[in-house]
Design an enzyme around this catalytic site. Structure first.
Site, PDB file in Angstrom:
ATOM      1  N   ASP A 223       2.246  -4.863  12.902  1.00 34.11           N
ATOM      2  CA  ASP A 223       3.289  -5.165  14.088  1.00 34.11           C
ATOM      3  C   ASP A 223       4.705  -4.247  13.719  1.00 34.11           C
ATOM      4  O   ASP A 223       5.020  -4.474  12.449  1.00 34.11           O
ATOM      5  CB  ASP A 223       3.472  -6.240  14.352  1.00 34.11           C
ATOM      6  N   GLU A 272      -8.491  -2.703  -3.603  1.00 30.61           N
ATOM      7  CA  GLU A 272      -9.102  -3.606  -4.583  1.00 30.61           C
ATOM      8  C   GLU A 272     -10.258  -4.514  -4.007  1.00 30.61           C
ATOM      9  O   GLU A 272     -11.097  -4.994  -4.979  1.00 30.61           O
ATOM     10  CB  GLU A 272      -8.090  -4.642  -5.196  1.00 30.61           C
TER      11      GLU A 272
END
Length: 560
Positions: A223, A272
């Site tokens: 956002d 990751e």
């Protein structure tokens, strides 16, 4: 008939993992309070969403984006977050979130959650302690506290205005009751902006990312991704005109170059984790070229294409923004994204129902015209290369509810004299599932915003199985998009000669899309066999005659 494909298309296996799935994904936005109510309190919730996941799988989307469900005082529909690791009780619990994520994955759907890093709630522990501890609190450095101007500090630190109207600063009161410093809030006063120059803020959000990635989410919608970093010194704007959220002006608090360092750090975390976890930026920028900066190879994966969302129903304008979008994304290797509606703008079935009037309008317009154009616009969007976003209820052809009583509106901008349009509640009315019941199947206890009586005929139940319905058009379009080798990922279209007011382009695999944006039928050479059309056409006659008549405001998909 609006489609010519067997239902078997819908049974395609969507559960197999796909590398770079996000390059072609169709992502469905769920506004939790308005999607499905699982406990009958009139407010949508996570158990309600979980119960409707099979519907979304059958619709044919790849992922579900959930607007905020975090613990919040709800001053701005959950975009004022008090605890980023907790579920607001109105929506359920962390166990409900875990069950929803697991069920979605079992159905082959991915889950993207909203992240709100520009500001917190004023009920966030950091901010509450910053106020309680007074001017000496070290926590104040995690927000933008400043002394005021004037003889006694009675004036705001600068001239910035809130997106929702009024000044972007609120003065605090010291613990001893005397007037204190001011704090910055680009949105409501209950939403103080974080200071991203402080390392604790960056540390906290890296931890929040890992919390939800460990929960199993497949990505984040960020956002106000363009707002985290403010220009050094917080200089006056000096513009004289009230800022609009959906504008493209250069502002000292939006689209600052420093945001990109933040997103490079976030990309390392996403990489990751297995399974192609992604992040998409809600980034309002002056140009689509500036938007491309957010999706460079070491930053975010996608950015919303608001330039496309704001384009009028006009062939010349549409072609220009399509070309500009593809040209801007190609050098950075990112997919273009396409979107027509969301929780902040008037639904496109209403935006297209009258003369061009921006992305936030209050007039209902011509319902038949708006729906016809909306259906055509959807086929155009889904034919373009890249990823597409759908907003809940658009597959039902829902219009904006433009006549909500003032007393039920909850948009924090409503009632303010300037700022963002306060009529966003019109696109947030709970969606109808059945033809009867206290809330047309939304729940058993009514709905937090009133639904129009006409929505019974627009419900999922009413439209399912009707070959001419908007719902079945969406189902067929998404099935074709999954199956046809020419649709989905890509970075180019081949424009074809077409009459004025008509768009025609080809893609690999023998696919052609033609769109008539005018109010009158237009004749063109028939490119091939009709796959799908947004309104009634004569596919058999086209093959016989070798030419086609495109009805007004209609899109047709062809296989060559």
């Amino acid at each position: 008939m609006t489609q010519y494909l067997a239902d078997a298309h819908r049974t395609a296996d969507r559960s197999a993992p796909r590398a770079d799935w996000w390059r072609s994904a169709v992502i469905y936005q769920v506004y939790p309070r308005s999607f499905a109510d699982g406990n009958g309190d009139g407010m949508g919730d996570l158990p309600g969403i979980r119960s409707r996941l099979p519907y979304l799988r059958e619709l044919g989307v790849d992922a579900v984006w959930l607007s905020p469900f975090y613990a919040s005082p709800q001053a701005d529909a959950g975009y004022d977050v008090a605890d980023y690791r907790a579920i607001d009780p109105m929506f359920g619990t962390l166990l409900d979130a875990d069950a929803l994520i697991r069920d979605a994955h079992d159905l082959g759907l991915r889950i993207i959650v909203d992240l709100v890093p520009n500001h917190s709630s004023d009920a966030h522990e950091w901010f509450r302690r910053a106020l309680a501890e007074g001017p000496a609190s070290a926590l104040r450095d995690r927000y933008h506290f400043r002394p005021g101007k004037g003889v006694k500090g009675e004036l705001p630190p600068n001239d910035w205005e809130s997106i929702f109207g009024g000044p972007a600063w609120t003065r605090t009161q010291n613990p001893d009751g005397t007037p204190g410093d001011w704090y910055l809030h680009l949105f409501a006063p209950e939403q103080p902006d974080f200071n991203w120059d402080h390392p604790a803020v960056a540390d906290e959000f890296r931890s929040i990312l890992r919390f939800w990635l460990d929960m199993g989410v497949d990505g984040f919608r960020i956002d106000v991704a363009h707002g985290l970093v403010k220009a050094e010194g917080l200089p006056d704007l000096g513009a004289g005109e009230q800022l609009k959220l959906l504008g493209n002006d250069v502002m000292p608090f939006f689209d600052q170059d420093g945001v990109h360092e933040i997103y490079r750090a976030w990309r390392k975390i996403l990489d990751e984790y297995p399974g192609d976890r992604i992040a998409v930026a809600e980034a309002w920028t002056p140009t689509v070229e500036r938007t491309a900066n957010y999706v460079r190879p070491d930053e975010l994966h996608q950015a919303f294409n608001f330039q496309y969302l704001g384009t009028h129903w006009d062939a010349v304008e549409l072609r220009e923004v399509i070309d500009a979008s593809l040209d801007a994304m190609r050098p950075v290797g990112a997919p273009a994204t396409w979107v027509l509606s969301n929780h902040d703008v008037t639904r496109h079935a209403t935006r297209f129902a009258g003369p061009p009037a921006g992305t936030q309008i209050r007039a209902a317009g011509d319902r038949e015209l708006g729906l016809r154009r909306a259906r055509a616009a959807t086929l155009l969007m889904l034919a373009l290369p890249g990823s597409a976003y759908l907003y809940q209820g658009e597959e039902l052809g829902l219009p904006d509810v433009t006549d909500l009583p003032d007393e039920v509106r909850q948009d924090p901008a409503f009632g303010r004299t300037e700022g963002q349009d306060g009529f966003r509640d019109g696109c947030r009315v709970p969606i109808p599932w059945t033809t009867d019941g206290s809330s047309y199947g939304f729940g058993t206890g009514g709905s937090w915003l009133p639904q129009p009586d006409s929505w019974a005929g627009l419900s999922v139940q009413a439209q399912t199985g009707d070959p001419d319905s908007t719902l079945e058009l969406y189902r067929s379009a998404l099935a074709v998009r999954t199956e046809h080798p020419g649709l989905g990922a890509g970075d180019a279209v081949q424009w074809l000669d077409a009459p004025e007011g008509v768009l025609a382009f080809g893609r690999a695999g023998g696919f052609v899309c033609t769109v008539n944006t005018t109010g009158a039928p237009v004749r063109i050479p028939a490119p091939g066999r009709v796959l799908l059309a947004s309104s009634a056409v004569d596919p058999a006659g086209y093959v016989a005659r070798g030419e086609a008549e495109l009805p007004a405001d209609t899109a047709v998909w062809w296989t060559v």
